[in-house]
Design an enzyme around this catalytic site. Structure first.
Site, short mmCIF file in Angstrom:
data_model
loop_
_atom_site.label_atom_id
_atom_site.label_comp_id
_atom_site.label_asym_id
_atom_site.label_seq_id
_atom_site.Cartn_x
_atom_site.Cartn_y
_atom_site.Cartn_z
N GLY A 122 4.07 -3.44 16.85
CA GLY A 122 4.91 -4.00 17.90
C GLY A 122 6.37 -3.63 17.68
CB CYS A 123 9.19 -3.24 20.02
SG CYS A 123 8.97 -4.71 21.06
CE1 TYR A 124 12.36 -8.54 20.28
CE2 TYR A 124 10.22 -9.23 21.14
CZ TYR A 124 11.58 -9.07 21.31
OH TYR A 124 12.17 -9.42 22.50
N PRO A 125 8.15 -6.42 15.38
CG PRO A 125 5.91 -7.10 15.35
CD PRO A 125 7.01 -6.72 16.28
CB THR A 126 8.92 -1.58 14.53
OG1 THR A 126 7.61 -1.25 15.01
CG2 THR A 126 9.57 -0.32 13.97
#
Length: 309
Positions: A122-126
């Site tokens: 995911g973008c946030y987890p990245t």
């Protein structure tokens, strides 16, 4: 000349799917598409999957699980089964799937290369994992540290409905959400950052199309090994020294969230107030680049053993 591997994007009309299709032009692969009039036809999709070396799923979670079920049925009947890269959140914490963050560890690229099924991060987890995993692995940030993560993303991360709302009506200038503190990305962050305590995560959306900043505030005096800001910076620099996509940059007094829009890069920084023993870790990226389609292309290249032309 060897035949190019074939890729089918199930859900290529969506934001992430379109981004992946565009970027696939840089790889020596063939793109297999379904007639747009039949893109939701199970038979047409199954035929496309069976004809390809790799299927990229750009679908909601439920639809991704159904698509994987279709591929499982193909395998059970003795049919040819493709590799799968899934862009949803459906399999990101599954032990049966490789996690598609090549920079996660030194052996992660080979894990992805050998895997039949890979979940795209995911973008946030990245951003959060890129900041926290090296510091937890180094023993500087305890795995049970009470981590709080804040993030702001461009509105394209909210899907077609949010994009249409923002571009038609202007939308709110800033939207804080996930205030039930149960955002679906939390288990992904906890697992792959190496945390043993569930982190607090509060995301938000700004009135700009693309870009993202993830920030993690920390008290230096609560960290292990009497760590200083320069120690944390050195750890990050060493962890990502071989990465073509992640760089550790000097701290700045201000950060603009959309500065990397259109890029597949990610910038990490450590902002420090030594007098008060406070630091803020920040990751800046494009939510549709390294946070989605750009990461998918990294994974596709590894899974198919190809390099950009």
């Amino acid at each position: 000349m060897a035949q190019k591997p074939t890729v089918f994007i199930d859900g290529e009309a969506g934001t992430t799917g379109l981004g992946i299709r565009e970027r696939l032009l840089s790889l020596p692969v063939q793109i297999h598409s379904v007639d747009p009039r039949r893109r939701k036809d199970p038979e047409a999709r199954a035929d496309a999957m069976a004809a390809c070396d790799l299927v990229v799923l750009c679908l909601p979670d439920k639809a991704s699980r159904e698509a994987v079920g279709m591929i499982d049925s193909m395998a059970a009947s003795g049919g040819r089964t493709p590799k799968v890269l899934d862009a949803s959140t459906a399999f990101r914490t599954s032990s049966d799937w490789a996690y598609g963050f090549p920079e996660l560890s030194s052996d992660q690229p080979e894990i992805i290369r050998q895997a039949a099924r890979v979940s795209n991060p995911g973008c946030y987890p990245t951003g959060a994992i890129a900041l926290l995993r090296p510091l937890i692995d180094a023993g500087v940030v305890p795995s049970d540290f009470p981590v709080a993560i804040n993030a702001v993303s461009g509105y394209t991360g909210g899907g077609r409905g949010m994009i249409e709302e923002q571009e038609r009506d202007g939308g709110p200038p800033f939207l804080l959400y996930g205030l039930g503190l149960a955002h679906k990305h939390i288990p992904e962050i906890e697992r792959h950052a190496g945390l043993t305590r569930r982190p607090l995560f509060v995301p938000s959306v700004g009135h700009f199309p693309r870009g993202m900043i993830v920030s993690v505030p920390l008290h230096l005096d609560l960290l292990n090994r009497n760590a200083r800001a320069e120690d944390l910076k050195r750890i990050l620099e060493e962890y990502y020294c071989d990465s073509a996509f992640i760089s550790v940059c000097e701290a700045e007094s201000t950060l603009i969230a959309d500065a990397l829009a259109g890029s597949d890069k990610m910038e990490l920084r450590i902002h420090c107030n030594a007098q008060h023993q406070h630091i803020v870790l920040t990751a800046r990226l494009d939510n549709l680049g390294k946070g989605a389609s750009g990461a998918a292309i990294q994974n596709i290249a590894l899974m198919l053993g190809v390099s950009p032309d």
